[in-house]
Design an enzyme around this catalytic site. Structure first.
Site, PDB file in Angstrom:
ATOM      1  N   SER A  74      33.101  39.470  22.444  1.00 39.44           N
ATOM      2  CA  SER A  74      34.053  38.676  21.665  1.00 39.44           C
ATOM      3  C   SER A  74      33.694  39.272  20.379  1.00 39.44           C
ATOM      4  O   SER A  74      34.661  39.420  19.253  1.00 39.44           O
ATOM      5  CB  SER A  74      33.832  37.207  21.056  1.00 39.44           C
ATOM      6  OG  SER A  74      34.243  36.552  22.601  1.00 39.44           O
ATOM      7  N   LYS A  77      37.247  41.008  19.648  1.00 39.94           N
ATOM      8  CA  LYS A  77      38.263  40.663  19.045  1.00 39.94           C
ATOM      9  C   LYS A  77      38.212  40.814  17.649  1.00 39.94           C
ATOM     10  O   LYS A  77      39.839  41.025  16.984  1.00 39.94           O
ATOM     11  CB  LYS A  77      38.109  39.042  18.858  1.00 39.94           C
ATOM     12  CG  LYS A  77      38.234  38.393  20.406  1.00 39.94           C
ATOM     13  CD  LYS A  77      38.239  36.613  20.125  1.00 39.94           C
ATOM     14  CE  LYS A  77      38.319  35.965  21.861  1.00 39.94           C
ATOM     15  NZ  LYS A  77      36.937  36.002  22.201  1.00 39.94           N
ATOM     16  N   SER A 318      36.761  31.567  19.055  1.00 39.24           N
ATOM     17  CA  SER A 318      36.484  32.385  19.845  1.00 39.24           C
ATOM     18  C   SER A 318      37.942  32.395  20.492  1.00 39.24           C
ATOM     19  O   SER A 318      37.883  32.460  22.447  1.00 39.24           O
ATOM     20  CB  SER A 318      35.572  33.152  20.199  1.00 39.24           C
ATOM     21  OG  SER A 318      35.350  34.253  20.767  1.00 39.24           O
ATOM     22  N   GLY A 432      29.908  37.252  19.597  1.00 35.33           N
ATOM     23  CA  GLY A 432      29.991  37.198  20.777  1.00 35.33           C
ATOM     24  C   GLY A 432      28.637  36.923  21.844  1.00 35.33           C
ATOM     25  O   GLY A 432      27.558  37.673  21.663  1.00 35.33           O
TER      26      GLY A 432
END
Length: 484
Positions: A74, A77, A318, A432
């Site tokens: 993640s 992002k 997230s 992440g």
């Protein structure tokens, strides 16, 4: 193996050693512990890319495999949302529209009714009810044509490239559609909330409630009240059959978000409910995936909150589906194509405008759920440095999880970490996590008041996530305590 060291600006020899890939020799400082951190047994056999830089000058303070591309999870992002703030703009709002190609005659609408989605991942059942109420407020009680459910703003690819099959029924692996619905204010679009309650009597079946209420899914309920905590839900591939099994402790309840197969059709189901609640009858068919005519008249419209507000739940929690919607929205704006591929091209163009080379990374989705994404700590610190120069930076920076802050929409995925340390309410960073993958990248202020940017990506570890996160936390504490 080479481990970079922290460099004082005048430490020429140490800087030269770093540049040539040698192991610099410096006096013992609190930051020398980074070498020790990377030698932790939890990382045996793993690969780590780590980079720490001065946020003002961009100079490198510590590096280890800085250009090694790894799966970022993640942390991707960070790139997607920064590009979206640039490409779409902080004031960008998603829209959902009701249109018609006919005319109103009394309480009758003679043509088709079009429900057109422009990618809003924050739509809830109440928003669809409000659209139906707007139509009713015009005096419409009957639609003599079809209900056309238009999700053509995005393509029909419902999942990202190489998303794992075992993620398919999860809330974070939900299908992507330009017309979707979320059961909550976390905006877990494309999912339903399934609440199971176990009766007091052992062996009796659990009761089940679905929100929003719909008959779009079917239940196979074999779950019972009992010991063992084995209760779970799966969705059979290609269907909306939810299979409940296992045991839930007597008197307890479980709330679980489960993705649906084809969220556009779930929206159609719910919107028909909303129309019926307003006493509006549709005489024609339900048509899924038809395009609205360009000449259709706008009857009602819903707008999302602006992007600069939406990035808070996206980054704090997230949110994968919101990230994918932003990626396809960027593609639609820049190339008139609501595809992930067009969105990735828009992100690459954003990088080029910042003087960064998109050829040094690989991006295939917006959320980081695919293992085909590859970034290095240099890529991520480059993005963090470039983002800090943007006029919208404050909104983006504040949307990042803040370590140790107990408020869910402040601390986000870092709310339980680093409490009672110098990194608490200091570190703004994105987490992440996937099996064998962990990452942490963001901003932190050291003991001397200097802002740092850093990125640590770890791949191929076989331990569980806890030891790797502990190493990331040790890194954050070390950075927060550094002083010249």
């Amino acid at each position: 193996m080479h481990f970079g060291r922290w460099l004082h600006p005048l430490t020429l020899l140490a800087g030269l050693s770093l540049l040539l890939g040698g192991c610099a020799s410096v006096s013992q400082t609190s930051m020398a512990s980074l070498d020790h951190l990377l030698a932790d047994p939890a990382l045996n056999g793993a690969t780590v890319s780590l980079m720490v830089r001065d946020a003002r000058s961009g100079s490198t303070l510590y590096q280890h495999n800085p250009r090694t591309r790894l799966i970022p999870a993640s942390n991707l992002k960070l790139l997607t949302t920064a590009a979206a703030m640039d490409v779409l703009g902080p004031q960008y709002r998603f829209a959902t529209q009701l249109l018609s190609n006919g005319a109103q005659q009394g309480d009758r609408l003679t043509g088709n009714l079009y429900l057109r989605g422009l990618g809003d991942p924050t739509m809830q059942f109440a928003d669809y009810q409000a659209l139906a109420a707007q139509l009713a407020s015009l005096g419409v009680r009957q639609v003599q044509g079809d209900l056309v459910v238009d999700d053509t703003w995005f393509d029909a690819e419902r999942l990202g490239v190489d998303w794992a099959q075992d993620d398919e029924s999860t809330y974070y692996g939900a299908q992507i559609s330009a017309l979707t619905v979320s059961p909550n204010t976390d905006f877990d679009a494309g999912t339903l909330l399934v609440t199971a309650r176990a009766p007091a009597v052992v062996g009796q079946p659990v009761s089940v409630e679905i929100s929003p209420a719909t008959d779009y899914v079917q239940l196979s309920n074999r779950a019972v009240s009992g010991p063992g905590n084995t209760y779970g839900i799966t969705r059979q591939h290609g269907t909306n059959l939810l299979q409940l099994s296992g045991a839930l402790a007597p008197g307890k309840q479980s709330r679980q978000w489960v993705s649906v197969w084809e969220p556009t059709q779930l929206v159609a189901n719910l919107f028909e409910q909303a129309l019926a609640q307003q006493g509006i009858q549709v005489l024609g068919r339900r048509v899924i995936g038809g395009a609205s005519p360009t000449t259709a008249l706008l009857l009602a419209e819903h707008h999302s909150a602006p992007l600069q507000q939406l990035i808070t739940p996206l980054l704090k929690l997230s949110n994968n589906n919101m990230s994918e919607a932003l990626l396809k929205a960027m593609g639609r704006k820049t190339a008139n194509a609501g595809t992930a591929q067009a969105g990735v091209a828009a992100v690459a163009a954003f990088m080029k405008r910042q003087g960064l080379d998109p050829a040094t990374l690989s991006q295939v989705d917006g959320s980081g759920l695919s293992r085909r994404n590859l970034l290095s700590s240099q890529n991520l610190t480059d993005v963090l440095l470039a983002t800090a120069k943007q006029p919208w930076f404050d909104a983006w920076y504040n949307a990042l999880p803040i370590a140790g802050n107990a408020d869910r929409l402040t601390g986000g995925s870092l709310r339980y970490r680093l409490r009672g340390t110098a990194a608490a309410n200091n570190l703004h960073a994105k987490t992440g996590s996937m099996a064998g993958v962990s990452s942490l990248s963001g901003y932190i202020t050291d003991a001397g008041g200097r802002r740092l940017v850093f990125s640590m990506i770890s791949n191929n570890h076989v331990s569980d996530a806890a030891p790797i996160r502990a190493l990331e936390d040790r890194l954050a504490v070390a950075l927060s305590q550094w002083h010249d």
